[in-house]
Motif scaffolding. Sequence first.
Motif, PDB file in Angstrom:
ATOM      1  N   LEU A  17     -40.655 -72.865  56.782  1.00  0.00           N
ATOM      2  CA  LEU A  17     -39.645 -73.619  56.028  1.00  0.00           C
ATOM      3  C   LEU A  17     -38.266 -73.079  56.393  1.00  0.00           C
ATOM      4  O   LEU A  17     -37.954 -71.915  56.130  1.00  0.00           O
ATOM      5  N   GLU A  18     -37.429 -73.914  57.019  1.00  0.00           N
ATOM      6  CA  GLU A  18     -36.131 -73.476  57.480  1.00  0.00           C
ATOM      7  C   GLU A  18     -35.064 -73.580  56.380  1.00  0.00           C
ATOM      8  O   GLU A  18     -35.249 -74.277  55.381  1.00  0.00           O
ATOM      9  N   HIS A  19     -33.957 -72.880  56.611  1.00  0.00           N
ATOM     10  CA  HIS A  19     -32.736 -73.035  55.817  1.00  0.00           C
ATOM     11  C   HIS A  19     -31.725 -73.831  56.654  1.00  0.00           C
ATOM     12  O   HIS A  19     -31.898 -73.973  57.875  1.00  0.00           O
ATOM     13  N   PRO A  20     -30.667 -74.351  56.037  1.00  0.00           N
ATOM     14  CA  PRO A  20     -29.762 -75.261  56.767  1.00  0.00           C
ATOM     15  C   PRO A  20     -29.198 -74.705  58.064  1.00  0.00           C
ATOM     16  O   PRO A  20     -28.989 -75.448  59.025  1.00  0.00           O
ATOM     17  N   ASP A  21     -28.941 -73.396  58.136  1.00  0.00           N
ATOM     18  CA  ASP A  21     -28.325 -72.820  59.337  1.00  0.00           C
ATOM     19  C   ASP A  21     -29.353 -72.252  60.313  1.00  0.00           C
ATOM     20  O   ASP A  21     -28.985 -71.592  61.283  1.00  0.00           O
ATOM     21  N   TRP A  22     -30.639 -72.481  60.072  1.00  0.00           N
ATOM     22  CA  TRP A  22     -31.699 -71.845  60.865  1.00  0.00           C
ATOM     23  C   TRP A  22     -31.547 -72.136  62.351  1.00  0.00           C
ATOM     24  O   TRP A  22     -31.580 -71.238  63.181  1.00  0.00           O
ATOM     25  N   LEU A  23     -31.390 -73.390  62.718  1.00  0.00           N
ATOM     26  CA  LEU A  23     -31.354 -73.756  64.133  1.00  0.00           C
ATOM     27  C   LEU A  23     -30.112 -73.198  64.826  1.00  0.00           C
ATOM     28  O   LEU A  23     -30.165 -72.814  65.999  1.00  0.00           O
ATOM     29  N   ARG A  24     -29.005 -73.133  64.105  1.00  0.00           N
ATOM     30  CA  ARG A  24     -27.766 -72.633  64.706  1.00  0.00           C
ATOM     31  C   ARG A  24     -27.901 -71.190  65.178  1.00  0.00           C
ATOM     32  O   ARG A  24     -27.190 -70.758  66.097  1.00  0.00           O
ATOM     33  N   ARG A  25     -28.795 -70.430  64.566  1.00  0.00           N
ATOM     34  CA  ARG A  25     -28.951 -69.019  64.937  1.00  0.00           C
ATOM     35  C   ARG A  25     -29.518 -68.863  66.340  1.00  0.00           C
ATOM     36  O   ARG A  25     -29.377 -67.801  66.951  1.00  0.00           O
ATOM     37  N   TYR A  26     -30.177 -69.896  66.853  1.00  0.00           N
ATOM     38  CA  TYR A  26     -30.923 -69.755  68.092  1.00  0.00           C
ATOM     39  C   TYR A  26     -30.325 -70.539  69.263  1.00  0.00           C
ATOM     40  O   TYR A  26     -30.933 -70.625  70.321  1.00  0.00           O
TER      41      TYR A  26
END
Length: 515
Positions: A17-26
Motif C-alpha cells: 500500500l503506497e503513500h502519495p509520494d511513494w513513486l517520486r522517491r524512486y
Amino acid sequence: MNYVNGRNIHDADSHLLEHPDWLRRYVSPAVRERVPLLDLHGLEEEAAQALLAQQAGQRQLSEDPDELMTRKNWAAPGAFDPVERSSALNLLGFKSQLVFSTYSHLGMIDHGGAATLDPEVLYEMVDGHNRGVVEFCAADQRLLGVGFIAPHVPERAIASTRLALDLGCAGIELPSLPCGDYSLTHPAFDPLYDLLQERGCPLLFHVGGGGRLVHPTFAANGRAAERVHNDRETLIPSLTYIGIPAPLEMALAALILDGVFERFPRLRCGVIEQGAIWVPGFLRRLDAALEEFGRPRQRASLPLCPSEYFVRQIRVTPFPFEDIGWLIRETGPDVYMFGTDYPHDEGGETPLDLFDVALEPMSINVREAVYWRNFEDLMGEGLPIELRVERVAEETFAEDEDEEVLRLTGESTAVHRKKVLLRLLVKEAAERQGLMASDEEVEEAVNEFRANYGLYDVDDTVEWLDQAGISYESLCGVMRDSVLADKLFVSLHEEVDRNLPEQIGVATARLRRQK
C-alpha cells in the motif's frame, strides 16, 4: 500455529500500500516534479494516519494469525513497511506471496493519463515503480515483487522489462487495456515475451489493468443507495464485478488467437484478482471463435484448440466467494490458484476457510494443485528453489536409492516415473473429455485394492500406510486416476484395439533376447 496451519500454500495475490509520494522517491531528480502524486481514491487520510501511528511506534503486531486478516489496507501489518510484512508473513505461514503495487501503476495506463505523458517521464515512472517494488520485497525472499510495464513504446517497454528482471522482479504485469499504438500481440512485443520465456518468469494481468470497467452513465440509475463515490469516479460495485473480465478476455483471446502462446510455448500467464467464474464459458467461446470465424491461415497456425493453450499456459485466481468446486468440475484443477488479496478489504476476512470448504470433497491432488502446484508452474524461475514445495518431491528418490525402490516394489524408479507420467497424461486426457471420477467410484476402487493385497481391516490398512509413508488421501488420488484410466479406455477402446497388435509385436523382442 500460523494461519495456514503449517500447510504448503502459496499466496498468488497480495499488495503493498503506497503513500502519495511513494513513486517520486524512486525516479530521478530530473523528472521528479513532473511525476504526479498518487491518487489514493479518497483514502489519503487513512494512509496518513497509519504512517503517523508507525512513526510514533503505536502499531502493534498481534500474535493471533486470524486477526491479521481482519485488519485491512494501511492498518494491516506490513501494508507499507517491509520489516512488518516479513513478521506478518511468519504468522500467515505462506510459502511465498506475489506482491503487486496498488496505486502507483494506475497513472501509467491510458485512462490515468499516461498517453499524455512524455515517454521519458513515463518510463522513469515504470522503472521507478519496479525499483520500489523490489526494494519492498528485499526484506524477505518469500515476497515476490511484480514489475509493471507500460507498453506504449515497444522498444522502451522491452528495455524496462529487462531492467525489471535484472533488478529481481519475479514476474511482469502488463495492462489488459490497449495502451499506445500496438496490440500486445504485435511482433514488436515478441522480444518481451521471448525474454520472459527465457528467464522463466510469468506474464501477469491484474484487476485495474483493464481501465474503467463500467461507463459512468450506468451510475445515473436513480438508485443513489447503490453508488460508491470516490475522487476518481462513481461506481456500482455489482456492475464493476460483472465488467472485470471483459477487457481481460479480449487481451487473452488476442494472445491465444494471434499465436503468441503458440510461438512461446513455455511462457506462463497469471490472471490475478479478476475472478474465475467466467473461465468455463470463455474456453468454449474461444474454441467457437476459431472454429466458426477463424480464417484458414489462422487455423493452420494453431495446432491446438484455443482452450488448450489456455489450460496449458494460463493460471487464474478465483475470488473466494466463487464456486471453486464447480469451476474444477467444469475445467479440471490445473487452472486455478489461491490468493488472499492481503491486505485489501476486497479479499475478505476468511479467504482460506472458503477455499477449504469448497475443496474439502476434492482429492489431495486437486487441493495441492490449487494451493501450490499451479502457482509453482506459473512462477517458474521467478520462484526461488528454496521456496518450491515440489523440490522435496524431486529429492525423495535419488539415483542411489533405486536399489531400495526395486527391493520394496519389484520395479525400478524409472518404471515408477513412467507410471506417474501415465497417470498425469490420463488425468489430462480425461479432463479434456470431461470425464470425472465420483467419490463412490474411488471408494469402490480403494476397497478392491485393499482386497487384492490382503488389507482386509482398517488396522492393516493404517499400518501399511504408515510403513509406506503415504496418506490415505494419496491412496485415493492414485485410485481416482485408475478410475479415470478405466473410463478413458472405454471411451477410446476402438483406437486402443487398433494399436494393440503393434504394441504386442514390439514386446516380443523381450522373448527373443531371453532365448
